[in-house]
Design an enzyme around this catalytic site. Structure first.
Site, PDB file in Angstrom:
ATOM      1  N   LYS A  56      38.632  19.724  17.826  1.00 16.89           N
ATOM      2  CA  LYS A  56      39.201  20.945  18.440  1.00 16.89           C
ATOM      3  C   LYS A  56      40.587  21.209  17.756  1.00 16.89           C
ATOM      4  O   LYS A  56      41.349  21.932  18.188  1.00 16.89           O
ATOM      5  CB  LYS A  56      39.130  21.546  19.781  1.00 16.89           C
ATOM      6  CG  LYS A  56      38.033  20.922  20.426  1.00 16.89           C
ATOM      7  CD  LYS A  56      36.893  21.380  19.764  1.00 16.89           C
ATOM      8  CE  LYS A  56      36.582  22.857  19.425  1.00 16.89           C
ATOM      9  NZ  LYS A  56      35.060  23.157  18.669  1.00 16.89           N
ATOM     10  N   HIS A 117      36.206  12.144  13.170  1.00 13.56           N
ATOM     11  CA  HIS A 117      36.819  12.112  14.270  1.00 13.56           C
ATOM     12  C   HIS A 117      37.319  10.949  14.807  1.00 13.56           C
ATOM     13  O   HIS A 117      37.947  10.739  15.994  1.00 13.56           O
ATOM     14  CB  HIS A 117      36.154  12.885  15.598  1.00 13.56           C
ATOM     15  CG  HIS A 117      35.971  14.412  15.364  1.00 13.56           C
ATOM     16  ND1 HIS A 117      37.001  15.156  14.923  1.00 13.56           N
ATOM     17  CD2 HIS A 117      35.012  15.260  15.560  1.00 13.56           C
ATOM     18  CE1 HIS A 117      36.502  16.472  14.864  1.00 13.56           C
ATOM     19  NE2 HIS A 117      35.526  16.335  15.600  1.00 13.56           N
ATOM     20  N   SER A 147      40.239  24.110  24.091  1.00 11.00           N
ATOM     21  CA  SER A 147      39.463  24.389  23.199  1.00 11.00           C
ATOM     22  C   SER A 147      38.165  23.538  23.469  1.00 11.00           C
ATOM     23  O   SER A 147      37.188  23.862  23.486  1.00 11.00           O
ATOM     24  CB  SER A 147      40.080  24.399  21.962  1.00 11.00           C
ATOM     25  OG  SER A 147      39.159  24.318  20.916  1.00 11.00           O
TER      26      SER A 147
HETATM   27  N1  LIG Z   1      40.839  30.106  10.663  1.00 14.25           N
HETATM   28  C1  LIG Z   1      41.211  29.546  12.014  1.00 14.25           C
HETATM   29  N2  LIG Z   1      42.351  30.063  12.159  1.00 14.25           N
HETATM   30  C2  LIG Z   1      42.817  29.469  13.478  1.00 14.25           C
HETATM   31  N3  LIG Z   1      41.858  28.967  14.472  1.00 14.25           N
HETATM   32  C3  LIG Z   1      40.893  28.734  13.987  1.00 14.25           C
HETATM   33  C4  LIG Z   1      40.344  29.096  12.610  1.00 14.25           C
HETATM   34  N4  LIG Z   1      38.982  28.526  12.470  1.00 14.25           N
HETATM   35  C5  LIG Z   1      38.704  27.731  13.665  1.00 14.25           C
HETATM   36  N5  LIG Z   1      39.733  28.117  14.601  1.00 14.25           N
HETATM   37  C6  LIG Z   1      39.983  27.249  15.837  1.00 14.25           C
HETATM   38  O1  LIG Z   1      39.844  25.903  15.788  1.00 14.25           O
HETATM   39  C7  LIG Z   1      39.231  25.312  16.949  1.00 14.25           C
HETATM   40  C8  LIG Z   1      38.130  24.660  16.659  1.00 14.25           C
HETATM   41  O2  LIG Z   1      38.377  23.280  15.853  1.00 14.25           O
HETATM   42  P1  LIG Z   1      37.557  22.383  15.317  1.00 14.25           P
HETATM   43  O3  LIG Z   1      37.001  22.880  13.979  1.00 14.25           O
HETATM   44  O4  LIG Z   1      38.075  21.169  15.040  1.00 14.25           O
HETATM   45  O5  LIG Z   1      36.308  22.232  16.388  1.00 14.25           O
HETATM   46  C9  LIG Z   1      38.775  26.679  17.764  1.00 14.25           C
HETATM   47  O6  LIG Z   1      40.210  26.827  18.659  1.00 14.25           O
HETATM   48  P2  LIG Z   1      40.028  27.575  19.875  1.00 14.25           P
HETATM   49  O7  LIG Z   1      39.186  27.411  20.776  1.00 14.25           O
HETATM   50  O8  LIG Z   1      41.495  27.508  20.622  1.00 14.25           O
HETATM   51  O9  LIG Z   1      39.882  29.158  19.641  1.00 14.25           O
HETATM   52  C10 LIG Z   1      38.659  27.600  16.915  1.00 14.25           C
HETATM   53  O10 LIG Z   1      38.883  29.159  17.177  1.00 14.25           O
HETATM   54  O1  LIG Z   2      27.140  21.164  17.671  1.00 18.11           O
HETATM   55  N1  LIG Z   2      27.670  20.856  16.493  1.00 18.11           N
HETATM   56  O2  LIG Z   2      27.642  21.406  15.527  1.00 18.11           O
HETATM   57  C1  LIG Z   2      28.743  19.961  17.016  1.00 18.11           C
HETATM   58  C2  LIG Z   2      28.607  19.171  18.208  1.00 18.11           C
HETATM   59  C3  LIG Z   2      29.703  18.260  18.380  1.00 18.11           C
HETATM   60  C4  LIG Z   2      30.621  18.019  17.646  1.00 18.11           C
HETATM   61  O3  LIG Z   2      31.787  17.022  17.804  1.00 18.11           O
HETATM   62  S1  LIG Z   2      32.822  17.226  18.402  1.00 18.11           S
HETATM   63  O4  LIG Z   2      33.309  15.968  18.304  1.00 18.11           O
HETATM   64  O5  LIG Z   2      33.631  18.002  17.266  1.00 18.11           O
HETATM   65  O6  LIG Z   2      33.012  18.434  19.513  1.00 18.11           O
HETATM   66  C5  LIG Z   2      30.657  18.785  16.304  1.00 18.11           C
HETATM   67  C6  LIG Z   2      29.877  19.805  16.225  1.00 18.11           C
END
Ligand SMILES: Nc1ncnc2c1ncn2[C@@H]1O[C@H](COP(=O)(O)O)[C@@H](OP(=O)(O)O)[C@H]1O
Ligand SMILES: O=[N+]([O-])c1ccc(OS(=O)(=O)O)cc1
Length: 304
Positions: A56, A117, A147
């Protein structure tokens, strides 16, 4: 040698699709001990680029930025398939894919972009040996926590977060997938002194995407025109990615992600934690944060 302990059954919910293996005390979504051996022995290539994040922290966002850079700003090329199919996620086997992503990576032609990760001490040693370039994106802990909580609600691959209070406790004690945020960001911060690591911050990319993308271009030794750079900034903005089915994960079955519970592209802003933390939680968090980050030169912004 990492210690593989046991399956982490206490984190599971009936619908959890990931098998969770504890490695060095860290819960990882790894299929089996055999799979862990394959991950540890993964053979990196010198021209691989690894994208490393704590969950996240803006992984999907950076994947899109890197894909746009690789494809010289060609949006249609970047829309070939969704993010999950475009680049392998080193340690994961998704239920809707035939093979673990690691096997997919082994069959890919170079140059590869691989997402992980894993904390720095669990990364396959060949990545260090081959001196691969690594981009690490860090995000402030409070927004990461919020998040990650919402992601656990909507992604049935992950354990049930119960409620915010319980998830908060688990996050603070590192009893979540990929372990402690604190150890993760500090481990990779230390690793950057001896390896080819570009350490970036979510909040900086949000505040000044041009400056941060320029850092990436320099790190990758790539030149692009001002026009393409502006195209990348636009195409990877939150609002545009939220509407793009190839980046917003809406093409996945609802059995994997249920966007009606919480959309993957949720807020995309630093500071949303203020809507979730109670005053008491915030005070407790700040105290604990001081202790856990003592001695580190790392600083984060919790709003911009
Ligand atoms: N273009 C962008 N600009 C800003 N935040 C972004 C983004 N694309 C994805 N995110 C945010 O990055 C987080 C997901 O992270 P990851 O890709 O590592 O799983 C989410 O945060 P939030 O849940 O705070 O909105 C998502 O909304
Ligand atoms: O469902 N997915 O696509 C998914 C699930 C878990 C996941 O792992 S996490 O560690 O980024 O939450 C990433 C993608």
């Amino acid at each position: 040698m990492a210690k593989v302990e046991k399956n982490f059954s206490t984190m599971e919910r009936s619908s959890t699709l990931f098998n969770i293996l504890e490695v060095d005390g860290i819960p990882l979504p790894v299929l089996s001990k055999e799979m862990w051996n394959k991950i540890s022995n993964f053979q990196a290539r010198p021209d691989d680029l690894f994208l490393v994040t704590y969950p996240k922290s803006g992984t999907t966002w950076m994947q899109e930025i890197l894909d746009m850079i690789k494809n010289d700003g060609d949006v249609e090329k970047c829309k070939r398939v969704n993010t999950l199919e475009r680049y392998p996620f080193l340690e994961v086997k998704f239920p809707h894919k035939e093979k673990p992503d690691l096997e997919i990576a082994l069959e890919m032609s170079s140059p590869r972009l691989i997402k992980t990760h894993l904390p720095s001490h669990l990364i396959p040693p060949s990545i260090w040996k081959e001196n691969c370039k690594i981009i690490y994106v860090a995000r402030n802990a409070k927004d990461c926590l919020v998040s990650f909580y919402h992601f656990h609600r909507m992604a049935s691959l992950l354990p049930d977060p119960q409620n915010f209070e319980e998830f908060y406790e688990k996050f603070m004690s590192g009893k979540v997938l990929f372990g402690s945020w604190f150890d993760h960001v500090k481990g990779w911060w230390a690793a950057k002194d001896t390896h080819q690591i570009l350490y970036l911050f979510y909040e900086d990319i949000k505040k000044d995407p041009k400056r941060e993308i320029e850092k990436i271009l320099k790190f990758l030794e790539k030149d692009i025109s001002e026009e393409i750079l502006n195209k990348i900034i636009y195409h990877t903005s939150f609002d545009v990615m939220k509407q793009n089915p190839m980046t917003n994960y809406t093409t996945l079955p609802t059995s994997i992600m249920d966007h009606s519970i919480s959309p993957f592209m949720r807020k995309g802003m630093p500071g949303d934690w203020k809507n979730y933390f109670t005053v008491a939680q915030n005070e407790e968090f700040d105290k604990d944060y001081q202790k856990k980050m003592t001695g580190s030169t790392l600083t984060f912004r919790t709003e911009i």
